[in-house]
Design a protein around this motif. Structure first.
Motif, mmCIF file in Angstrom:
data_model
loop_
_atom_site.group_PDB
_atom_site.id
_atom_site.type_symbol
_atom_site.label_atom_id
_atom_site.label_comp_id
_atom_site.label_asym_id
_atom_site.label_seq_id
_atom_site.Cartn_x
_atom_site.Cartn_y
_atom_site.Cartn_z
ATOM 1 N N MET A 1 40.965 -4.896 -19.751
ATOM 2 C CA MET A 1 42.192 -4.166 -19.394
ATOM 3 C C MET A 1 42.988 -3.859 -20.655
ATOM 4 S SD MET A 1 42.175 -3.743 -16.131
ATOM 5 C CE MET A 1 43.879 -3.434 -15.699
ATOM 6 N N SER A 2 43.660 -2.740 -20.676
ATOM 7 C CA SER A 2 44.320 -2.285 -21.896
ATOM 8 C C SER A 2 45.579 -3.073 -22.246
ATOM 9 C CB SER A 2 44.694 -0.802 -21.750
ATOM 10 O OG SER A 2 45.638 -0.620 -20.717
ATOM 11 N N SER A 3 46.124 -3.826 -21.302
ATOM 12 C CA SER A 3 47.351 -4.577 -21.581
ATOM 13 C C SER A 3 47.067 -6.019 -21.985
ATOM 14 C CB SER A 3 48.275 -4.551 -20.354
ATOM 15 O OG SER A 3 48.681 -3.234 -20.073
ATOM 16 N N PHE A 4 45.787 -6.349 -22.239
ATOM 17 C CA PHE A 4 45.390 -7.680 -22.682
ATOM 18 C C PHE A 4 44.742 -7.568 -24.056
ATOM 19 C CE2 PHE A 4 45.600 -7.986 -18.151
ATOM 20 C CZ PHE A 4 45.907 -9.301 -17.845
ATOM 21 N N THR A 5 44.935 -8.571 -24.901
ATOM 22 C CA THR A 5 44.270 -8.596 -26.199
ATOM 23 C C THR A 5 44.167 -10.028 -26.690
ATOM 24 O OG1 THR A 5 44.245 -7.591 -28.414
ATOM 25 C CG2 THR A 5 46.371 -8.309 -27.569
ATOM 26 N N GLY A 6 43.261 -10.268 -27.636
ATOM 27 C CA GLY A 6 43.135 -11.572 -28.260
ATOM 28 C C GLY A 6 41.826 -12.264 -27.948
ATOM 29 N N ASN A 7 41.320 -13.024 -28.931
ATOM 30 C CA ASN A 7 40.100 -13.795 -28.745
ATOM 31 C C ASN A 7 40.390 -15.218 -28.280
ATOM 32 O OD1 ASN A 7 38.843 -11.510 -29.671
ATOM 33 N ND2 ASN A 7 38.159 -12.377 -31.607
ATOM 34 N N VAL A 8 41.227 -15.927 -29.017
ATOM 35 C CA VAL A 8 41.652 -17.271 -28.637
ATOM 36 C C VAL A 8 43.093 -17.239 -28.151
ATOM 37 C CG1 VAL A 8 42.109 -19.615 -29.477
ATOM 38 C CG2 VAL A 8 40.045 -18.412 -30.205
ATOM 39 N N LEU A 9 43.935 -16.505 -28.880
ATOM 40 C CA LEU A 9 45.329 -16.322 -28.489
ATOM 41 C C LEU A 9 45.396 -15.107 -27.564
ATOM 42 C CD1 LEU A 9 48.203 -17.466 -29.092
ATOM 43 C CD2 LEU A 9 48.396 -15.666 -30.813
ATOM 44 N N LYS A 10 45.496 -15.352 -26.286
ATOM 45 C CA LYS A 10 45.430 -14.283 -25.283
ATOM 46 C C LYS A 10 46.831 -13.755 -24.982
ATOM 47 C CE LYS A 10 40.988 -15.072 -24.416
ATOM 48 N NZ LYS A 10 39.913 -14.102 -24.651
ATOM 49 N N LEU A 11 47.034 -12.485 -25.271
ATOM 50 C CA LEU A 11 48.337 -11.859 -25.039
ATOM 51 C C LEU A 11 48.240 -10.821 -23.938
ATOM 52 C CD1 LEU A 11 51.294 -11.128 -25.768
ATOM 53 C CD2 LEU A 11 50.375 -9.615 -27.546
ATOM 54 N N SER A 12 49.151 -10.890 -22.991
ATOM 55 C CA SER A 12 49.273 -9.887 -21.933
ATOM 56 C C SER A 12 50.716 -9.394 -21.908
ATOM 57 C CB SER A 12 48.910 -10.492 -20.573
ATOM 58 O OG SER A 12 49.230 -9.605 -19.516
ATOM 59 N N ILE A 13 50.886 -8.076 -21.825
ATOM 60 C CA ILE A 13 52.226 -7.482 -21.760
ATOM 61 C C ILE A 13 52.343 -6.678 -20.463
ATOM 62 C CG2 ILE A 13 53.742 -5.739 -22.806
ATOM 63 C CD1 ILE A 13 52.839 -6.706 -25.507
ATOM 64 N N PHE A 14 53.492 -6.803 -19.792
ATOM 65 C CA PHE A 14 53.649 -6.114 -18.514
ATOM 66 C C PHE A 14 55.037 -5.482 -18.408
ATOM 67 C CE2 PHE A 14 54.765 -10.591 -17.943
ATOM 68 C CZ PHE A 14 56.016 -10.525 -17.360
ATOM 69 N N GLY A 15 55.151 -4.532 -17.468
ATOM 70 C CA GLY A 15 56.421 -3.872 -17.189
ATOM 71 C C GLY A 15 56.440 -2.425 -17.636
ATOM 72 N N GLN A 16 57.505 -1.728 -17.272
ATOM 73 C CA GLN A 16 57.739 -0.353 -17.692
ATOM 74 C C GLN A 16 59.161 -0.244 -18.249
ATOM 75 O OE1 GLN A 16 55.856 -1.217 -14.369
ATOM 76 N NE2 GLN A 16 56.933 0.558 -13.532
ATOM 77 N N SER A 17 59.428 0.859 -18.887
ATOM 78 C CA SER A 17 60.710 1.043 -19.556
ATOM 79 C C SER A 17 61.893 0.823 -18.627
ATOM 80 C CB SER A 17 60.783 2.449 -20.150
ATOM 81 O OG SER A 17 62.008 2.654 -20.809
ATOM 82 N N HIS A 18 61.798 1.296 -17.362
ATOM 83 C CA HIS A 18 62.915 1.176 -16.424
ATOM 84 C C HIS A 18 62.606 0.245 -15.253
ATOM 85 C CE1 HIS A 18 65.188 5.106 -17.690
ATOM 86 N NE2 HIS A 18 64.893 4.323 -18.704
#
Length: 390
Positions: A1-18
């Motif tokens: 999924m495009s909102s996830f990244t990382g090999n060991v340190l897993k980062l997910s970002i969510f939400g929209q501007s408004h």
């Protein structure tokens, strides 16, 4: 999924501007890392909107609400999650953009991909607003890296059509005078003169309902040698992947970057010498990375930030419902230049990428608050081992 990244340190970002809130989840930081939440908030404040006439007038406190993963000022081993509530939204300013897309923005591309189901208010999840939760993760990663003796700093290296240039950061070692100047000048620059000239450029663009872009230089001091991998998981790859998650980034380079194409090999190579029993490159054209692996020199990289696409001037566009040409005059509150607010985002990106690599390589070492001998793992009982073997 495009909102996830990382090999060991897993980062997910969510939400929209408004949307009611935006946020992130950061999984993989070991337990016991000290995190100062007041320092984290000060870091977020550097990116927050509405603080200066060179930025958007949208007023957001960008207060980070950490809801898990940090207990009594230390990471506890659980995923760290944080949210930032959106407050000062004016979604009506964007109502016509579903039909008439903004040139230079993702409106048309999103219209095609999501079949007109995308969120247009404030740019939806294509907005630079999503760099706020990225800075939550990055601010935590910055503090974690400081426990390893790593310091990351960024500044505006160049800005605008006149290519106003700041003094480069020292490529060999941290210069405390430079680092202090960045935090005290009216814009994040080493040179006070450059900061003043850049500010005039941004104000001029704003007065003409236009926008300007620039280049940010980011340097990580104290990164040990041997971190990273060749091929597709090099330090350049990791940083670039995260940097291109910032909506306005159109280019990334490392060390001498594209300038190295105009050098001879004898000029570009970083010669080695022995100093105090250590291998020490004499220059740093490589930006602290060779073969995707750190050399022990400062990691240096740059990112090109395009001019803000939402400008007040009338622009040519199309009417997607009528299938005809149209003119667009954008309303709302937009940055005449997002470069100053993107400086801490560059630091966040660099920190998350480096911390992920160090955790993967086993190079992140944090002393326990109590000796392990006080909490020994109890031996398995003979009965347990018997059942396991069968």
């Amino acid at each position: 999924m495009s909102s996830f990244t990382g090999n060991v340190l897993k980062l997910s970002i969510f939400g929209q501007s408004h949307s009611p809130a935006i946020g992130c989840s950061l999984d993989g930081i070991p337990a016991g890392v000290p995190i100062d939440l007041e320092r984290l908030q000060l870091f977020l404040d550097r990116r927050a909107p509405g603080r200066d006439e060179t930025a958007t007038a949208r007023k957001e406190t960008d207060t980070a609400h950490i809801i898990s993963g940090i207990v009594d000022g230390r990471t506890c081993g659980a995923p760290i999650s944080g949210i930032i509530k959106n407050a000062d939204t004016r979604s009506q300013d964007y109502s016509n953009l579903r039909r008439i897309p903004r040139p230079g923005h993702a409106d048309y591309a999103a219209y095609i991909k999501y079949k007109n189901n995308h969120d247009v208010a404030g740019g939806g999840h294509f907005s630079g607003r999503l760099t706020a939760p990225l800075c939550i993760a990055g601010g935590i990663a910055l503090q974690a890296l400081e426990t390893q003796g790593i310091r990351i700093a960024a500044h505006i290296a160049a800005l605008g059509p006149r290519d106003i240039r700041d003094t480069p950061l020292d490529p060999m070692k941290p210069n405390q005078v430079q680092l202090k100047a960045i935090s005290t000048n009216p814009l994040p620059c080493v040179s006070a003169h450059a900061a003043a000239s850049m500010r005039e450029c941004i104000v001029y663009a704003k007065s003409h309902m236009d926008s300007v872009g620039g280049v940010i230089e980011c340097v990580a001091y104290g990164v040990p040698a041997g971190i990273g991998d060749p091929m597709f998981d090099g330090i350049e790859n990791r940083i670039a992947r995260l940097a291109f998650g910032i909506p306005a980034i159109k280019g990334v380079d490392f060390g001498a970057g594209f300038s190295s194409a105009r050098l001879m090999g004898s000029q570009n190579n970083d010669s080695y010498r022995m100093q105090d029993g250590q291998v020490l490159p004499q220059t740093n054209n490589a930006g602290g990375i060779v073969g995707g692996i750190t050399t022990g020199m400062p990691v240096i990289w740059h990112m090109a930030v395009k001019p803000t696409p939402s400008i007040g001037q009338q622009q040519d566009s199309v009417d997607l419902e009528a299938h005809e040409n149209a003119e667009l005059k954008i309303h709302g509150r937009h940055d005449p230049c997002i470069v100053p607010r993107a400086v801490p985002v560059a630091e966040a990106v660099c920190a998350v990428a480096l911390l992920d690599a160090m955790l993967e390589d086993g190079a992140f070492v944090l002393p326990s608050r109590c000796p392990l001998s006080l909490n020994p793992i109890p031996p398995r009982s003979p009965a347990y081992e018997s059942r396991r073997s069968t």
